[in-house]
Write an enzyme that holds these catalytic residues in place. Sequence first.
Site, short mmCIF file in Angstrom:
data_model
loop_
_atom_site.label_atom_id
_atom_site.label_comp_id
_atom_site.label_asym_id
_atom_site.label_seq_id
_atom_site.Cartn_x
_atom_site.Cartn_y
_atom_site.Cartn_z
N GLU A 166 0.79 -1.24 0.00
CA GLU A 166 0.00 0.00 0.00
C GLU A 166 0.82 1.28 0.00
OE1 GLU A 166 -2.82 -0.20 3.23
OE2 GLU A 166 -3.90 -1.87 2.35
N GLU A 352 -5.76 -8.51 1.23
CA GLU A 352 -6.38 -8.04 2.47
C GLU A 352 -7.83 -7.70 2.20
OE1 GLU A 352 -4.51 -4.80 4.62
OE2 GLU A 352 -2.52 -5.55 4.15
C1 FCB Z 1 -4.33 -1.89 5.72
C2 FCB Z 1 -2.97 -2.32 6.21
C3 FCB Z 1 -3.00 -3.38 7.27
C4 FCB Z 1 -4.13 -3.16 8.25
C5 FCB Z 1 -5.43 -2.94 7.54
C6 FCB Z 1 -6.63 -2.77 8.44
O1 FCB Z 1 -4.26 -0.61 5.20
O2 FCB Z 1 -2.19 -2.79 5.14
O3 FCB Z 1 -1.74 -3.41 7.89
O4 FCB Z 1 -3.82 -2.11 9.09
O5 FCB Z 1 -5.34 -1.83 6.70
#
Ligand code: FCB
Length: 446
Positions: A166, A352
């Site tokens: 990210e 994620e």
């Molecule tokens: C993302 C991050 C991860 C976690 C989630 C909730 O932006 O990559 O580490 O904090 O959000």
Amino acid sequence: MTLAHFPDGFTWGASSSAYQIEGAVRAEGREESIWDLFCNRPGAIDDGSDGRFACDAYDRIPEDIALMQELGLQGYRFSVAWPRIHPDGSSRVNQPGLDHYRRQVDALLDAGITPMITLYHWDLPRPLQSRGGWANRDTAARLGEFADTVGRAFGDLVPRFITVNEPWVHGWLGHFMGIHAPGLHDFGIALAANHHLMLGHAEAMEAFRASAPKAEAGIALVLSPASPFGDSNADLEAAHRQDGWINRWYLDALYRGAYPDDMLDLYRASLPEIGADDLARIAQPTDFLAINYYFRTTVRWNRDGGPLQIERVIPPNAQVSGMGFEIDPDGLYETLVRVHRDYAPVKIVIAENGLSVEDRLVDGAVDDPVRERYLREHLLAAHRAIAEGVPLDGYYCWSLMDNFEWNHGYTQRFGLVYTDFATQDRIIKRSGRWYAGVTRENAVPA
Ligand code: FCB
């Protein structure tokens, strides 16, 4: 009950990152990162906490792998801590740090769980921040060195590496909004950090190609579809800028070898030096795109809304997560289909996706139907995207267990597993049991 079946070979996993779970910040030669420093700042973390102990995962590998097995995970994504492996940010390797991850990789493989390693999940070694951190172009080359070390150590064992997690969050929340480490508030530095993170991705790709030729490599982007709040031109344009800010900036660079013109125009006065070959290197072929998806973003035009004149709004009927995000499973479908249509990565993995809710431990159990619904609806959205031809080959839930949620400390719980931070007991939540059914059946109840 009808089931939405996923393709054979689809990988069901969960994700974590080093600073959020490991603790053991002084163990075996680890030195400080920018997150250790940032947590010391009064007021920086909602509950005044830090990652010194976190989930103590550094010392609980066997127990945590047993939990992963109970969840039926086929894949586990974790990050390697840069300050454990190159503690002074130079090429000097701290062997005990590397050995730790070797034990972790071996134990995962023994348990039949495929590791996916994130190289950089925001824990820049302190000495590199002293030399300007991501504002300094040289940091990209240091990330390349780190990739070389990690690729040599694990390239024969680990099939997938993610270079950078990210860049948008790290670049903007860390260097412009000041709510993540290193806690800066500078538009020009944020732009430099963003460019150098992308260059760091390129350096890491080149290093992995040489040091881990058998492995796949790619980057993880957080993506969020942008919607206008109203139907005025001003709001439509604001949504287009929002899309440029969070999505197109990175996707265009990676898949078209150019930053988008409209954003370059906006940023013109504050851009860092961009080398003649930089974009060609950033756009070198990758093996997959990792997408992190949490929310849709609705915006309206606001003259006082910062350099981009945008203001985030929550539409009246929207459902909102514990972190204030607009929940929208269709946004995942839209994102996957759009990325496939406009940018065509060879493969896509969701690295994620998940939800923080106020979980409560009652009589030894955590009943979290809201998270279960969130996961189910997002998985069904992913399933629809696969049916449209999107080459999605895995899903990694954020997160394996409740952990240190950056500036929110321990106030936001994202886990499939509940962490009792006082005792370090781990309790599989209702959503975790549900997810175990999904991993077992390779299917989601429709
Ligand atoms: C993302 C991050 C991860 C976690 C989630 C909730 O932006 O990559 O580490 O904090 O959000």
